[in-house]
Design a protein around this motif. Sequence first.
Motif, short mmCIF file in Angstrom:
data_model
loop_
_atom_site.label_atom_id
_atom_site.label_comp_id
_atom_site.label_asym_id
_atom_site.label_seq_id
_atom_site.Cartn_x
_atom_site.Cartn_y
_atom_site.Cartn_z
N PRO A 136 33.34 36.30 43.43
CA PRO A 136 34.77 36.65 43.33
C PRO A 136 35.03 37.30 41.98
O PRO A 136 34.44 36.95 40.98
CB PRO A 136 35.47 35.29 43.43
CG PRO A 136 34.45 34.29 43.07
CD PRO A 136 33.13 34.84 43.49
N LYS B 156 34.34 40.30 41.28
CA LYS B 156 33.30 41.27 40.93
C LYS B 156 33.89 42.60 40.54
O LYS B 156 33.49 43.23 39.57
CB LYS B 156 32.38 41.44 42.14
CG LYS B 156 31.32 42.50 41.98
CD LYS B 156 30.22 42.27 42.97
CE LYS B 156 29.90 43.55 43.72
NZ LYS B 156 28.64 43.46 44.45
N LYS C 149 30.41 40.90 54.18
CA LYS C 149 29.38 40.35 53.31
C LYS C 149 29.74 38.92 52.93
O LYS C 149 30.90 38.61 52.66
CB LYS C 149 29.31 41.22 52.05
CG LYS C 149 27.96 41.89 51.93
CD LYS C 149 27.77 42.47 50.61
CE LYS C 149 26.34 42.65 50.22
NZ LYS C 149 26.30 43.25 48.91
N LYS C 150 28.71 38.11 52.86
CA LYS C 150 28.94 36.72 52.49
C LYS C 150 29.41 36.63 51.06
O LYS C 150 28.91 37.34 50.19
CB LYS C 150 27.62 35.95 52.70
CG LYS C 150 27.67 34.50 52.27
CD LYS C 150 26.29 33.88 52.27
CE LYS C 150 25.61 34.25 50.98
NZ LYS C 150 24.69 33.28 50.47
N LYS C 151 30.36 35.78 50.77
CA LYS C 151 30.85 35.63 49.39
C LYS C 151 30.00 34.60 48.67
O LYS C 151 29.85 33.48 49.15
CB LYS C 151 32.30 35.14 49.41
CG LYS C 151 33.30 36.24 49.61
CD LYS C 151 33.87 36.73 48.29
CE LYS C 151 34.90 37.82 48.52
NZ LYS C 151 35.04 38.72 47.43
N ASP C 152 29.47 34.97 47.56
CA ASP C 152 28.75 33.98 46.74
C ASP C 152 29.76 33.28 45.85
O ASP C 152 30.75 33.85 45.44
CB ASP C 152 27.73 34.67 45.84
CG ASP C 152 26.63 35.33 46.66
OD1 ASP C 152 26.42 36.53 46.48
OD2 ASP C 152 26.04 34.62 47.49
N SER C 153 29.48 32.03 45.53
CA SER C 153 30.42 31.34 44.65
C SER C 153 30.00 31.51 43.21
O SER C 153 28.89 31.93 42.90
CB SER C 153 30.47 29.86 45.01
OG SER C 153 29.18 29.31 44.80
N ASN D 38 27.69 38.58 45.51
CA ASN D 38 29.04 39.02 45.83
C ASN D 38 30.03 37.99 45.32
O ASN D 38 30.67 37.29 46.09
CB ASN D 38 29.14 39.17 47.35
CG ASN D 38 30.30 40.05 47.71
OD1 ASN D 38 30.90 40.69 46.86
ND2 ASN D 38 30.63 40.07 48.99
#
Lengths: 385, 266, 285
Positions: free
Chosen positions: B92, B94, C2-6, B90
């Motif tokens: 940023p 996206k 949802k968890k944010k991925d970097s 997920n």
Amino acid sequence: MKKVLLVLLVLLMASTLAFAAGTKEAAPKADIDLQSASWDQIVEAAKAEGEVTFYAWYFPDYFKEAANDFEAQYGIKVNLIIGDQTANFNKAISEKGNAVGTIDAMIVGGQWVKTTMDLDLFWGPIKDIIPESDKLAPSLWEVQEGVLTKGYLAPFHRNQTGILYDPERVSNPPQTWQELEAWIDANPKKFGFNDPSKGGSGQSFVHTLIKETTGGLEKYVGDSDVVASKVANWDKAWDWAYSRKDKLTFTVSNNDSIIRLNDGEIAMTFGWDDNVKDMMNKGNLFSRAKMYIPAMGAAGGGDTMGVLKNSPRKAAALLFISHITSLEQQKKKYEMLGAYPARTDITLSGTLLTEEDRAKNALAWFPAPYKTLMISEFVKNVLMK
Amino acid sequence: MLTAFFVLIQLLWVGIPILMAIMWSLVNPKDAWSYPNIFPPSFSLEQWRYVFNYTNIARALRTSYSVAPLAVLLSFLLSLPTSYVLGRKNIPGKKVFMLVVLLPMIMPGMVVALFLSRVFSMLGLSQTFFGLVIAHTLMSMPYMIRVMTTSFASIPQDVIDAAENLGASTFVKIKDIFLPMIRPGLIAGMIFAFTTSIEEFNLTFIIGTPTFETIPTILYSFMGYNFIRTNASVVSLLMMTPNIIMLFIVERFLKSDYLSASLGKM
Amino acid sequence: MKKKDSLTPFTLLMLLPGVGFIIFFIGSSIVLTILQSFGLFSIMGNSTLTLGYWKAILNSREALDSLLFSLKMGVLSSLGTVMVAFPLALFFRKSGQGKGMLGSLIKIPLFIPALVAAFLILNLISYHGLINTILMRLSIIKEPLRMLNDKFGWGVVMIQVWKNLPFVLLILMSAISSIRDDTIDAAKNLGAGYFSILFRIYIPLAMPGILVAMILMFIKAFGDFPITSVAGPVYPSSVAGRMQIMANLYQEWNQAAVLGVIIILTTFFVIWAYSRFAELVQGDN
């Protein structure tokens, strides 16, 4: 988030630079000055160039044969591409900025004459270089589709619009505007023509419509721009068409008109004689169909050939053009396809349209700016409403 | 039986148009097929002879069918890592990336071709086989990426967690979990990439001809501005037949796995 | 939530072959189209920064009509194909006798190019085409119907559905294949009826696939040129067709660029709208 934007921007810049970095170097020069060289020198230069690439969008049979004859006669390889009209010109336009293009010569016709001449795609003038150029339809050297071509484009063939009909369903083909009007009113939906923005046969009908309903075409001759006062009464033409909208059938292309005639949906239409003959030859239109130029007149013109400015093989291109315009080839084209040659020194028989018809009733297009206006006005005032 | 009924409908739905094309391709040039004839008055192979004599159809078939598999392979390789990230991470931006990958599809073909041809020229890719492969890959990637992304996204996390708990290495994860589970999407993507490549016309015409001709470049000469139904039928059939045969072969080959792939067998 | 991925360098590297490749090639086309719409980098004439071209297009009735027509085609085609394909996808979920053959037959139009598809169907719906002939013979109609080039655009929608049904079907099938049997069985055991299962389980769970199918189908139908030029109404043209006419017939390259930008923006907007709708449907899961 900032990182993302940065990355995106960098990639964008890279690609834009790749594009913008296209510098324009000088166009390739032949070793000899083609404008002043003798024809024999040009032939020698052509043989040294060794090949030529030619683009057209119709008559694959004729062009293949012509290419074979050319290769046999001069030993120069021909890369013949029969593409699509729009695609051919889009390719030529996209290569405009390149130092060296991939097309040497091509057929030019239709609405593209204006586009390509305005974009200055062709090298020339070539009228004084091509041998026997005086034997080719003189008017077509100067003006094509209402555009001044100034000897840059060599006539390939002449074509002519006229009324195409099914004699089993039309007993008295109309000659005058009044007769046509009466026929349309008595036979709703049986007369069709294409949207003028999509083909020349429809344009020709609207051209004649304007001639007959707004007072002739002489007043436009010689104008290089639209003179507003001269088109002020065009609404008469649009009213004529709009009030009969339910009785007319609009088709979507030159070929579509012929297809619908073949299909029985319409009984009469406007068509190009070379197009009609081609469809008949291939079994796409019944052979009983007849064509004529009505007394009220129908526009004619032709297609030409031009040498691209950034062609690396201009001598070969010129040689190929002279080959196509030679007496033997023009005769051959006529015998193979029944398409009317550009040469004026051939006696013909069995053409779709008679010689007197052409001499008497063929019209010249009015200047291109009026043509463009005619198309957009027709769409606006008749098709859109 | 419902299946039999559907088969019949399908045979008509697809078969009748194709049958008409076959008939048009057999029209005798001397005997036009017009209303009111339901069938052509006489048959002849002349239209076929014409296409084979006067066009470079054999060369075009060879070019089309050699570019397409390479374009499929290349678009798969390039799309795989991207689809993984977009499907399972997920990150940023996206949503932006998801839109950007669609761009080759969104811009109308001729316009894109006009600009892209200049880029290809600059990079020396014009008139080269590799250039054609790149061009077709570019056009196929939106489908490949979007479809594989969805497939990746639908892999249940607990399966991956279970594998990790059991100490599976990355390689094993890819081989035994990811690839099998995205298989339906992958196959769909590959089929789309293949058909996109076979149908690609605009960019191919500008950067490919005159050195290369593909089936669409010949097809458009009979179907574009100069629409001649008889010759167009021949080229269409020549184009459809290998595709359809290949379709049946591929379907046979993948039949068992394909339809029941990951049908909740976990 | 949802968890944010970097965005690690590793992730970026993974994105490069896909997204990077596309941006590298397409980026300049987009940038130049936008610039041309504002009058710069003109193909013909002077290059001056101006809003004139935008004004011309926004005031043009023909452009608006084309845009609305293409929108209509896009939405109808995407909805139509999904509505026909979804039940078929459900049907294919379980393998059965003859389904392999059926699957292959259904896929055939996928391998037929758009232009060819248009011409094949044209033979059926033309004035004296097959359908009219049958209807006349059965005395259902007295005069042949004019189905080709109809004003609404049904001819185009029909061809789009015919050609793209397998395309959408494949996507939906792969979406549905990921729904586990035990989920369905559990619902049945709890007494859920057929429609309940359809709307509460199948559709929401398959929504990502449905969304992808609808988006891709919309883009194809909205930006279509060949099918509309053969089977579409005489007026208006599709927005891609309008773009071509502006550039090639009227030589208004800059106005054509404006239309190009409008096409991109409209497509993004519809994608956003479809995505919101999908989130809504998935939301109450």
